[in-house]
Design a protein around this motif. Structure first.
Motif, PDB file in Angstrom:
ATOM      1  N   LEU A 233      76.084  23.747  52.265  1.00  0.00           N
ATOM      2  CA  LEU A 233      76.409  23.683  50.839  1.00  0.00           C
ATOM      3  C   LEU A 233      75.318  22.983  50.029  1.00  0.00           C
ATOM      4  CD1 LEU A 233      78.717  24.414  48.860  1.00  0.00           C
ATOM      5  CD2 LEU A 233      79.711  22.155  49.332  1.00  0.00           C
ATOM      6  N   LEU A 234      74.548  22.117  50.653  1.00  0.00           N
ATOM      7  CA  LEU A 234      73.616  21.232  49.957  1.00  0.00           C
ATOM      8  C   LEU A 234      72.639  21.953  49.024  1.00  0.00           C
ATOM      9  CD1 LEU A 234      73.245  18.145  49.911  1.00  0.00           C
ATOM     10  CD2 LEU A 234      71.413  18.434  51.598  1.00  0.00           C
ATOM     11  N   PRO A 235      72.056  23.102  49.384  1.00  0.00           N
ATOM     12  CA  PRO A 235      71.069  23.713  48.488  1.00  0.00           C
ATOM     13  C   PRO A 235      71.653  24.444  47.283  1.00  0.00           C
ATOM     14  CG  PRO A 235      70.862  24.534  50.763  1.00  0.00           C
ATOM     15  CD  PRO A 235      72.139  23.816  50.659  1.00  0.00           C
ATOM     16  N   VAL A 236      72.940  24.720  47.301  1.00  0.00           N
ATOM     17  CA  VAL A 236      73.532  25.582  46.279  1.00  0.00           C
ATOM     18  C   VAL A 236      73.527  24.895  44.913  1.00  0.00           C
ATOM     19  CG1 VAL A 236      75.587  26.854  45.565  1.00  0.00           C
ATOM     20  CG2 VAL A 236      75.001  26.697  47.992  1.00  0.00           C
ATOM     21  N   GLY A 237      72.862  25.524  43.952  1.00  0.00           N
ATOM     22  CA  GLY A 237      72.861  25.012  42.591  1.00  0.00           C
ATOM     23  C   GLY A 237      71.975  23.805  42.370  1.00  0.00           C
ATOM     24  N   ARG A 238      71.082  23.519  43.305  1.00  0.00           N
ATOM     25  CA  ARG A 238      70.222  22.335  43.182  1.00  0.00           C
ATOM     26  C   ARG A 238      68.942  22.687  42.433  1.00  0.00           C
ATOM     27  NH1 ARG A 238      68.839  18.271  48.228  1.00  0.00           N
ATOM     28  NH2 ARG A 238      68.306  16.444  46.956  1.00  0.00           N
ATOM     29  N   SER A 239      68.600  21.876  41.440  1.00  0.00           N
ATOM     30  CA  SER A 239      67.406  22.103  40.649  1.00  0.00           C
ATOM     31  C   SER A 239      66.173  21.655  41.421  1.00  0.00           C
ATOM     32  CB  SER A 239      67.490  21.331  39.323  1.00  0.00           C
ATOM     33  OG  SER A 239      66.234  21.291  38.676  1.00  0.00           O
TER      34      SER A 239
ATOM     35  N   SER B  73      63.348  21.033  40.106  1.00  0.00           N
ATOM     36  CA  SER B  73      62.581  20.068  39.310  1.00  0.00           C
ATOM     37  C   SER B  73      63.209  18.679  39.297  1.00  0.00           C
ATOM     38  CB  SER B  73      62.435  20.579  37.874  1.00  0.00           C
ATOM     39  OG  SER B  73      63.701  20.788  37.276  1.00  0.00           O
ATOM     40  N   SER B  74      64.529  18.600  39.167  1.00  0.00           N
ATOM     41  CA  SER B  74      65.184  17.296  39.050  1.00  0.00           C
ATOM     42  C   SER B  74      65.816  16.812  40.344  1.00  0.00           C
ATOM     43  CB  SER B  74      66.276  17.358  37.972  1.00  0.00           C
ATOM     44  OG  SER B  74      67.368  18.154  38.420  1.00  0.00           O
ATOM     45  N   GLY B  75      66.115  17.736  41.242  1.00  0.00           N
ATOM     46  CA  GLY B  75      66.841  17.363  42.449  1.00  0.00           C
ATOM     47  C   GLY B  75      68.325  17.231  42.227  1.00  0.00           C
ATOM     48  N   GLY B  76      68.768  17.386  40.972  1.00  0.00           N
ATOM     49  CA  GLY B  76      70.192  17.315  40.654  1.00  0.00           C
ATOM     50  C   GLY B  76      70.841  18.687  40.711  1.00  0.00           C
ATOM     51  N   TYR B  77      72.163  18.683  40.534  1.00  0.00           N
ATOM     52  CA  TYR B  77      72.937  19.917  40.671  1.00  0.00           C
ATOM     53  C   TYR B  77      73.383  20.444  39.316  1.00  0.00           C
ATOM     54  CZ  TYR B  77      72.773  19.243  45.646  1.00  0.00           C
ATOM     55  OH  TYR B  77      72.313  19.095  46.926  1.00  0.00           O
ATOM     56  N   ARG B  78      73.393  21.775  39.211  1.00  0.00           N
ATOM     57  CA  ARG B  78      73.809  22.447  37.987  1.00  0.00           C
ATOM     58  C   ARG B  78      74.862  23.502  38.317  1.00  0.00           C
ATOM     59  NH1 ARG B  78      67.591  22.784  35.517  1.00  0.00           N
ATOM     60  NH2 ARG B  78      67.312  20.510  35.461  1.00  0.00           N
ATOM     61  N   ARG B  79      75.897  23.024  38.989  1.00  0.00           N
ATOM     62  CA  ARG B  79      77.027  23.880  39.348  1.00  0.00           C
ATOM     63  C   ARG B  79      78.060  23.781  38.228  1.00  0.00           C
ATOM     64  NH1 ARG B  79      77.572  20.926  45.220  1.00  0.00           N
ATOM     65  NH2 ARG B  79      75.869  21.983  46.330  1.00  0.00           N
ATOM     66  N   HIS B  80      77.891  24.594  37.213  1.00  0.00           N
ATOM     67  CA  HIS B  80      78.775  24.532  36.051  1.00  0.00           C
ATOM     68  C   HIS B  80      79.799  25.665  36.094  1.00  0.00           C
ATOM     69  CE1 HIS B  80      75.105  22.483  33.988  1.00  0.00           C
ATOM     70  NE2 HIS B  80      75.698  21.692  34.859  1.00  0.00           N
ATOM     71  N   ALA B  81      80.918  25.448  35.471  1.00  0.00           N
ATOM     72  CA  ALA B  81      82.045  26.372  35.581  1.00  0.00           C
ATOM     73  C   ALA B  81      81.645  27.812  35.305  1.00  0.00           C
ATOM     74  CB  ALA B  81      83.150  25.951  34.612  1.00  0.00           C
TER      75      ALA B  81
ATOM     76  N   SER C 135      74.408  11.460  39.170  1.00  0.00           N
ATOM     77  CA  SER C 135      72.954  11.334  39.207  1.00  0.00           C
ATOM     78  C   SER C 135      72.462  11.898  40.538  1.00  0.00           C
ATOM     79  CB  SER C 135      72.542   9.865  39.086  1.00  0.00           C
ATOM     80  OG  SER C 135      71.240   9.648  39.586  1.00  0.00           O
ATOM     81  N   PRO C 136      71.236  12.443  40.567  1.00  0.00           N
ATOM     82  CA  PRO C 136      70.695  12.884  41.851  1.00  0.00           C
ATOM     83  C   PRO C 136      70.595  11.757  42.878  1.00  0.00           C
ATOM     84  CG  PRO C 136      69.400  13.786  40.046  1.00  0.00           C
ATOM     85  CD  PRO C 136      70.339  12.793  39.436  1.00  0.00           C
ATOM     86  N   ALA C 137      70.591  10.503  42.413  1.00  0.00           N
ATOM     87  CA  ALA C 137      70.485   9.364  43.326  1.00  0.00           C
ATOM     88  C   ALA C 137      71.821   9.012  43.989  1.00  0.00           C
ATOM     89  CB  ALA C 137      69.946   8.143  42.575  1.00  0.00           C
ATOM     90  N   GLU C 138      72.895   9.663  43.603  1.00  0.00           N
ATOM     91  CA  GLU C 138      74.208   9.427  44.206  1.00  0.00           C
ATOM     92  C   GLU C 138      74.153   9.702  45.708  1.00  0.00           C
ATOM     93  OE1 GLU C 138      78.043  11.118  42.354  1.00  0.00           O
ATOM     94  OE2 GLU C 138      77.416  12.613  43.836  1.00  0.00           O
ATOM     95  N   ARG C 139      74.746   8.795  46.506  1.00  0.00           N
ATOM     96  CA  ARG C 139      74.724   9.032  47.946  1.00  0.00           C
ATOM     97  C   ARG C 139      75.794   8.212  48.658  1.00  0.00           C
ATOM     98  NH1 ARG C 139      72.134   5.249  51.262  1.00  0.00           N
ATOM     99  NH2 ARG C 139      71.193   3.471  50.159  1.00  0.00           N
ATOM    100  N   ALA C 140      76.076   8.639  49.867  1.00  0.00           N
ATOM    101  CA  ALA C 140      76.905   7.877  50.794  1.00  0.00           C
ATOM    102  C   ALA C 140      76.252   7.983  52.165  1.00  0.00           C
ATOM    103  CB  ALA C 140      78.329   8.422  50.835  1.00  0.00           C
TER     104      ALA C 140
ATOM    105  N   GLY D 201      73.780  16.510  38.317  1.00  0.00           N
ATOM    106  CA  GLY D 201      74.599  15.548  39.033  1.00  0.00           C
ATOM    107  C   GLY D 201      74.190  15.405  40.487  1.00  0.00           C
ATOM    108  N   GLY D 202      74.945  14.554  41.199  1.00  0.00           N
ATOM    109  CA  GLY D 202      74.671  14.300  42.600  1.00  0.00           C
ATOM    110  C   GLY D 202      75.408  15.254  43.516  1.00  0.00           C
ATOM    111  N   ALA D 203      75.117  15.135  44.816  1.00  0.00           N
ATOM    112  CA  ALA D 203      75.679  16.059  45.802  1.00  0.00           C
ATOM    113  C   ALA D 203      77.107  15.717  46.197  1.00  0.00           C
ATOM    114  CB  ALA D 203      74.793  16.070  47.047  1.00  0.00           C
ATOM    115  N   TYR D 204      77.532  14.464  46.000  1.00  0.00           N
ATOM    116  CA  TYR D 204      78.750  13.984  46.651  1.00  0.00           C
ATOM    117  C   TYR D 204      80.003  14.054  45.781  1.00  0.00           C
ATOM    118  CZ  TYR D 204      75.650  12.236  50.285  1.00  0.00           C
ATOM    119  OH  TYR D 204      74.726  12.154  51.290  1.00  0.00           O
TER     120      TYR D 204
END
Length: 402
Positions: A12-18, A20-28, A373-378, A84-87
């Protein structure tokens, strides 16, 4: 369990990932959202679960008879805020499938139906209202209001749904579906830093009341190079002063206020703006404090607008009252997991459903507290601990013998 979680996460990780920013753009209802929805359906069918999409576009994967009632439901959402972030959201969905796999490996015998859900448009990034899927299902957002929602390009929500292959004609309250649910438990990454060393999982106690308000600052467009400062009606000044006032008043109230989105017309470098729109997100520990805070911010904006020759108007776009999660369910989970009970200022689908069904939340530790944020993590070990905790909860709720 860990291998299955890690494999799903990597898929799932690559889906919708920018790039340039490393953030996600999975919008409705965009293409990335469609990929996520296809992934969810594939995971459901690979496990032999009964898959369905409800009238509001929420996806369900059922183990057992969906019509039997008293089901235990878990899951979250797969969409994201801009960059946004992945988590935030996906951790709950992936963990739900992994927890089911774990229960099957334990040989658990289910005595209640179990469902995994992917709620649509939780973040509200495209149409401006959060938790659209769960709000529609519970009737908090009615059909007529949903039909009026538009994105930044003027596309209406029902048109976006239709283009993505979902019939919007039947959207609206779904009491029959909610009547099948006996309990809902959502796992989510912690947003903030409350969990301490040695405590990878916590239980939510309550959600602060929160809402979104749109401030419109109406001024007068003019030439940036020829208009004297004394002759200007510049809404950008009023907006900027309001942002600073919101920060100060929120700090004094022990609350939160954020202007995170702004639109300017005509948006030219050498033009004084005619209109500035700023969106306020505000949250507080109680509704009285929140109401007083927003009123104080509005008053400050109006007073400054009078000095600047700018007219200010305020529109409330969404509001969620304080949510106290089901006390017996919350206490049962905290006792089972020996986990601390935490407050949260973030809204969730679980908070919307809490008015209709017994609801609880689990939080997985966030080492930095950063979210949206793209920096979001666990940490991976904490994610695995979250899966184990969710599996224990589902086994306790759905595998009880009568």
């Amino acid at each position: 369990m860990t291998e299955g979680f890690d494999a799903m996460w990597a898929e799932l990780l690559p889906v919708g990932r920018s790039a340039s920013s490393g953030g996600y753009r999975r919008h409705a209802w965009n293409s990335a959202d469609a990929e996520c929805r296809a992934w969810f359906e594939d995971q459901a069918r690979a496990r032999g679960l009964a898959f369905e999409t409800d009238r509001n576009g929420n996806q369900w994967a059922w183990l057992g008879d969906p019509q039997a009632g008293n089901a235990v439901v878990t899951g979250s959402h797969l969409d994201s805020v801009p960059d946004g972030g992945a988590y935030d959201g996906p951790l709950g969905v992936v963990s739900s499938f992994a927890a089911l796999d774990e229960l099957r490996s334990r040989g658990a015998e289910f005595t209640r139906p179990l469902a995994i859900v992917n709620f649509g448009d939780e973040e509200g990034a495209r149409f401006g209202v959060a938790c659209v899927g769960s709000r529609l299902a519970t009737g908090v957002l009615d059909r007529d209001a949903a039909y009026e929602l538009r994105d930044a390009d003027g596309v209406r929500l029902p048109d976006a749904m239709e283009r993505a292959g979902h019939d919007p004609a039947r959207i609206g309250a779904d009491p029959e579906l909610l009547g099948r649910i006996g309990a809902f438990v959502e796992l989510h990454i912690e947003q903030g830093r409350y969990l301490e060393e040695g405590q990878p999982v916590g239980v939510a106690g309550a959600i602060w009341p929160h809402g979104r308000w749109r401030f419109d600052f109406h001024g007068e467009a003019n030439h940036a190079g020829t208009t004297r400062l004394a002759d200007r009606r510049d809404p950008m000044l009023t907006y900027a002063t309001t942002v600073l006032a919101a920060r100060k008043k929120a700090r004094l109230a022990g609350a939160l206020a954020t202007f995170g989105k702004v639109a300017v017309e005509p948006n030219g470098t050498n033009a004084i703006a005619s209109l500035v729109r700023g969106w306020l997100d505000s949250r507080a520990a109680d509704e009285r404090t929140l109401r007083q805070l927003v009123e104080a911010i509005e008053q400050s904006a109006v007073e400054r607008g009078e000095r600047d020759g700018v007219r200010v108007s305020l529109t409330r776009e969404s509001f969620t009252p304080v949510v106290d999660f089901d006390a017996p369910l919350r206490d049962r989970l905290a006792d089972l997991l020996k986990a601390p009970v935490l407050p949260t200022g973030a809204g969730h689908d679980a908070g919307i459903l809490a008015s209709a069904v017994p609801t609880a939340m689990l939080f997985v530790r966030n080492p930095t507290g950063v979210s949206h944020s793209p920096a979001e993590r666990a940490e991976q070990d904490d994610c695995h601990a979250g899966v184990a905790a969710l599996a224990d909860v589902l086994e306790d709720l759905a595998c009880q013998r009568s």
